[in-house]
Design a protein around this motif. Structure first.
Motif, PDB file in Angstrom:
ATOM      1  N   GLN A 512       0.851  -1.192   0.000  1.00 52.39           N
ATOM      2  CA  GLN A 512       0.000   0.000   0.000  1.00 52.39           C
ATOM      3  C   GLN A 512       0.891   1.248   0.000  1.00 52.39           C
ATOM      4  O   GLN A 512       1.690   1.450   0.923  1.00 52.39           O
ATOM      5  N   ARG A 530      -0.800 -11.290   2.904  1.00 54.77           N
ATOM      6  CA  ARG A 530      -2.102 -11.779   2.462  1.00 54.77           C
ATOM      7  C   ARG A 530      -2.037 -13.298   2.271  1.00 54.77           C
ATOM      8  O   ARG A 530      -0.977 -13.873   2.027  1.00 54.77           O
ATOM      9  N   ARG A 671      -5.913   4.134  12.500  1.00 52.03           N
ATOM     10  CA  ARG A 671      -7.005   4.424  11.572  1.00 52.03           C
ATOM     11  C   ARG A 671      -8.306   4.747  12.300  1.00 52.03           C
ATOM     12  O   ARG A 671      -9.169   5.419  11.765  1.00 52.03           O
ATOM     13  N   GLU A 707      -9.376   7.708   3.895  1.00 56.57           N
ATOM     14  CA  GLU A 707     -10.268   7.198   2.851  1.00 56.57           C
ATOM     15  C   GLU A 707     -10.946   8.292   2.030  1.00 56.57           C
ATOM     16  O   GLU A 707     -11.527   7.985   0.980  1.00 56.57           O
ATOM     17  N   GLN A 724      -1.442   7.266   4.339  1.00 58.26           N
ATOM     18  CA  GLN A 724      -1.710   6.144   3.443  1.00 58.26           C
ATOM     19  C   GLN A 724      -3.167   5.746   3.628  1.00 58.26           C
ATOM     20  O   GLN A 724      -3.772   6.014   4.657  1.00 58.26           O
ATOM     21  N   GLY A 725      -3.756   5.154   2.607  1.00 52.32           N
ATOM     22  CA  GLY A 725      -5.151   4.749   2.706  1.00 52.32           C
ATOM     23  C   GLY A 725      -5.773   4.609   1.334  1.00 52.32           C
ATOM     24  O   GLY A 725      -5.151   4.876   0.297  1.00 52.32           O
ATOM     25  N   TYR A 726      -7.048   4.204   1.323  1.00 55.18           N
ATOM     26  CA  TYR A 726      -7.749   3.951   0.066  1.00 55.18           C
ATOM     27  C   TYR A 726      -7.912   5.211  -0.775  1.00 55.18           C
ATOM     28  O   TYR A 726      -8.113   5.132  -1.989  1.00 55.18           O
ATOM     29  N   SER A 729      -4.535   4.797  -2.649  1.00 54.13           N
ATOM     30  CA  SER A 729      -4.452   3.506  -3.354  1.00 54.13           C
ATOM     31  C   SER A 729      -4.757   2.373  -2.388  1.00 54.13           C
ATOM     32  O   SER A 729      -4.411   2.431  -1.204  1.00 54.13           O
ATOM     33  N   ARG A 730      -5.418   1.341  -2.917  1.00 59.21           N
ATOM     34  CA  ARG A 730      -5.548   0.093  -2.176  1.00 59.21           C
ATOM     35  C   ARG A 730      -4.214  -0.656  -2.234  1.00 59.21           C
ATOM     36  O   ARG A 730      -3.341  -0.312  -3.032  1.00 59.21           O
ATOM     37  N   PRO A 731      -4.030  -1.693  -1.408  1.00 62.03           N
ATOM     38  CA  PRO A 731      -2.813  -2.505  -1.518  1.00 62.03           C
ATOM     39  C   PRO A 731      -2.705  -3.106  -2.911  1.00 62.03           C
ATOM     40  O   PRO A 731      -3.686  -3.581  -3.486  1.00 62.03           O
TER      41      PRO A 731
END
Length: 750
Positions: A512, A530, A671, A707, A724-726, A729-731
């Motif tokens: 991310q 993941r 978060r 977000e 950092q965050g959606y 960008s997503r991971p």
């Protein structure tokens, strides 16, 4: 079963033969063709030790020759090719737990080899073969390897060889031999000394063609005890008598026992049965006519078979006691308890059956400390005293067992088997060697009518409840619930799946991006672990990472993550992204592993990644535990050149002075506070305090979980430089990250 359940008392059993200073007679002249002995064992040392022990010895002036098989499968091949095998020394447990017994079944039933003698051996004294297998498959003997001294091994083999020789030699009187085999089998079907003794007398009479009569006795203190009787001697059964009180029968028996050999006269015979367990037996039988030479040979064979049968009856009794009862307390052990649980569960599941029983595990609190402080002898005495109180003061209809070191079990009707009833027994102190000891206990319970599964499953469920009780409050109790079982079994299933997944390469990293809020330029990325199953199903990190930590897999996985993240950083640098930082999460178990710094150095060295562009993230809760140890560990990590960030900052209760001593480089705003920043004064104020704290301590600050644009604007206004965050960008996969960075370069250039 374990050699001892007594805490602190080690009684290891080794899977080898023990030979003392006993030496059987060696041959003194050239021997005739030898007796063929097949050794079947998966332990090479057993083969060499057995042949060494028996080398050069003779039976009936003939040497012993050895054949070898390292498995039951290999033994079948040998038996198919090699004739005239006299004795098989057979390991019970080989490829499978019942491999030995299955081979016996193949020998007796498929190959129809009735003459070969079989001696079972085992290195596991708690393992008891099925009673039906011992009695039905004509097993000559059953011994633990550790009890077979050289002389005893020779004696056992010699007796088996003689038995084989006689069986092979006696063609005449086949019906008599079949009756002898039947006699041995009949003995194994019986339980109790009286029934066994009566059967021996009946079988002997049948061989002679006369009515059953006489006595079977054993020498004990005070005289001869009559185990069983028949005919006119029936009134002597169960008595202990002096030999002179029954001159003919008991006198003949006394002489045979004293001289260790059978005695024949025209009117009476005394068959001597040597016992390997330390007790010899004798059957004294009145004769209607003198014993013929042929019948005499049959009776000698009969005596050999009966001797083995009598010894096996006693052996099975001892094995039963060892297998199903605790040696220290005399209570049923875990194996026996599981059998009773199976019976109780089956009774409840039967048509019309109702099962209102409870299983309770009773764990003595702080027993290990008592054992260490006062000694194992005192601890054993305490266990015996607790066992006696449970057995004597609980309802007599309840079953009390000892299933491990300091854990007892109580099984029975729910209304009698309650926490209150059991805890009440621990109110009064226990008196041990004149010293009063106050002991408490923690209980785990399972109601069997709420339980699905076998007795072993019920025991596992009770153990789960006990662990929950111990984690909540000592001296308390906890009942197992279905939801607990589902949760535990799912965790175990997932743990095994994760272990397989690591081997199959199902784990991978996503990245991310992290950006500068003022310019929206990317400066780094966080490597995120993941897990994707073979069928494409994604397992959330919050499900599998705790399991990886609990199972210890996190150390192996974490080392792989470090190597992969460093390698990815080098791929990005080769693509021109030189001023790019890679952040890697480190778990507590991984970080506190004694070789963690070595693993980190190796990952840096092998990948060539510059340490100043690697950042390790530890949680705030980790940072607050054992500050002195953590400070020393962080100092070692810092000396490698990598930087340190505290993740989820604001969720714990950090000491500011401690935070200064740790010399970390960056704080990450959790978060949870970022998500509240647009609608909660509290969220905004905590984020602002973290930002201000970082500024005052000279630390960089980054917000995670951003977000939307409004959150980014507020954070930037509060002085937070990085995020950092959606929103950004997503991971991303490694290739997608490379493409995303290229797009960002073009946009910023424009």
């Amino acid at each position: 079963m374990p050699a001892s359940m007594t805490p602190g008392v080690a009684a290891p059993m080794h899977d080898d033969l023990v030979f003392l200073d006993e030496t059987p007679r060696a041959p003194t002249r050239p021997s005739r063709p030898g007796w063929r002995i097949l050794i079947v064992d998966d332990d090479a040392d057993v083969h060499s030790t057995t042949t060494f022990a028996l080398a050069g010895l003779e039976v009936q002036d003939r040497p012993l020759e050895f054949l070898h098989a390292r498995s039951a499968h290999a033994a079948r091949a040998v038996l198919a090719q090699e004739p005239d095998i006299a004795v098989i020394l057979l390991d019970v447990v080989m490829e499978q737990p019942d491999a030995g017994l299955q081979l016996v079944r193949h020998i007796r039933e498929t190959l129809a080899m009735k003459d070969v003698r079989i001696i079972l051996r085992t290195g596991q004294p708690g393992y008891t073969p099925e009673m039906e297998a011992i009695r039905d498959l004509d097993i000559n003997d059953y011994r633990t390897k550790s009890e077979l001294t050289r002389t005893k091994l020779y004696t056992t083999v010699a007796a088996a060889v003689r038995c084989y020789q006689q069986l092979r030699a006696l063609v005449i009187g086949r019906a008599g031999l079949e009756r002898i085999v039947h006699a041995g089998t009949e003995l194994m079907r019986l339980h109790g000394a009286r029934d066994v003794a009566r059967s021996v007398l009946r079988q002997a009479a049948a061989l002679l063609g006369q009515e059953a009569a006489g006595v079977l006795c054993v020498r004990e203190a005070g005289g001869l005890r009559v185990l069983g009787a028949a005919g006119s001697a029936l009134e002597l059964e169960g008595l202990t008598l002096d030999a002179h009180e029954e001159a003919m029968l008991l006198g003949a028996a006394a002489r045979a026992l004293a001289e260790c050999q059978s005695e024949f006269s025209p009117t009476c015979m005394a068959l001597y049965f040597p016992g390997k367990s330390g007790r010899d037996f004798c059957a004294a039988i009145p004769l209607s006519q003198p014993v013929s030479e042929g019948n005499g040979r049959l009776l000698h064979v009969f005596a050999s078979v009966v001797a083995v049968g009598l010894d096996n009856v006693e052996l099975v009794g001892r094995l039963n006691t060892a297998a199903f009862f605790d040696r220290l307390t005399g209570l049923p052990n875990r194996t026996r308890l599981v059998e009773e649980l199976d019976a109780a569960v089956a009774q409840g599941k039967a048509p019309g059956g109702t099962l209102e029983a409870t299983l309770t595990l009773v764990d003595l609190d702080h027993f290990a400390e008592t054992n260490d402080a006062l000694g194992h002898q005192f601890g054993d005495a305490l266990l015996v005293t607790v066992a006696q109180r449970l057995q004597q003061q609980l309802d007599a209809r309840l079953t009390v067992a000892r299933i491990s070191g300091d854990i007892f079990a109580v099984l029975g009707m729910a209304e009698r088997n309650t926490p209150a009833a059991i805890q009440a027994l621990f109110a009064a102190p226990f008196s041990i060697d004149g010293q009063d000891v106050q002991v408490s206990a923690t209980l785990g319970l399972v109601r069997l009518h709420e339980h699905d599964g076998s007795g072993a499953d019920a025991l596992k469920d009770a153990d789960i409840a006990l662990k929950r009780a111990k984690s909540q409050q000592r001296s308390g109790h906890f009942y197992f619930s279905r939801s607990m079982g589902v949760e535990i079994r799912e965790r175990v299933r997932l743990m095994h799946a994760l272990r397989r997944g690591v081997g199959r390469g199902e784990l991978f990293l996503a990245y991310q991006p992290q950006v500068d809020l003022a310019t929206h330029r990317p400066f780094g990325a966080e490597a995120l672990l993941r897990w994707r199953l073979e069928d494409g199903t994604m397992i959330p990190p919050d499900r599998f990472i705790p399991i990886a930590e609990y199972s210890g897999l996190i150390v192996e996985i974490g080392a792989w993550v470090l190597r992969e993240a460093c390698a990815e950083l080098m791929r990005l640098r080769s693509a021109g992204h030189l001023a790019f930082t890679m952040s890697v999460n480190v778990s507590q178990a991984q970080f506190r592993h004694p070789h963690f710094v070595d693993v980190l150095r190796r990952a840096l060295r092998e990948s060539g990644a510059p340490p100043e562009y690697i950042e390790l993230e530890i949680t705030e809760s980790m940072a607050m535990e054992e500050p002195q140890q953590l400070t020393e560990m962080l100092a070692q990590v810092k000396r490698t050149g990598v930087s340190i960030a505290i993740d989820d900052f604001g969720t714990g209760f950090s000491s500011l002075s401690h935070l200064q001593r740790l010399k970390v480089d960056r704080l990450k705003i959790d978060r949870a506070f970022v998500s509240e920043i647009t609608g909660s004064a509290r969220g905004s104020s905590i984020a602002e305090m973290v930002i201000q704290l970082g500024r005052n301590l000279g630390l960089s600050v980054i917000a995670e979980g951003v977000e939307d644009e409004r959150q980014a604007q507020i954070l930037h206004a509060l002085g937070c430089p990085l995020a950092q965050g959606y929103l950004f960008s997503r991971p991303l996969s490694p290739q997608a990250l490379l493409e995303w960075l290229g797009t960002q370069q073009l946009e910023n250039a424009a």
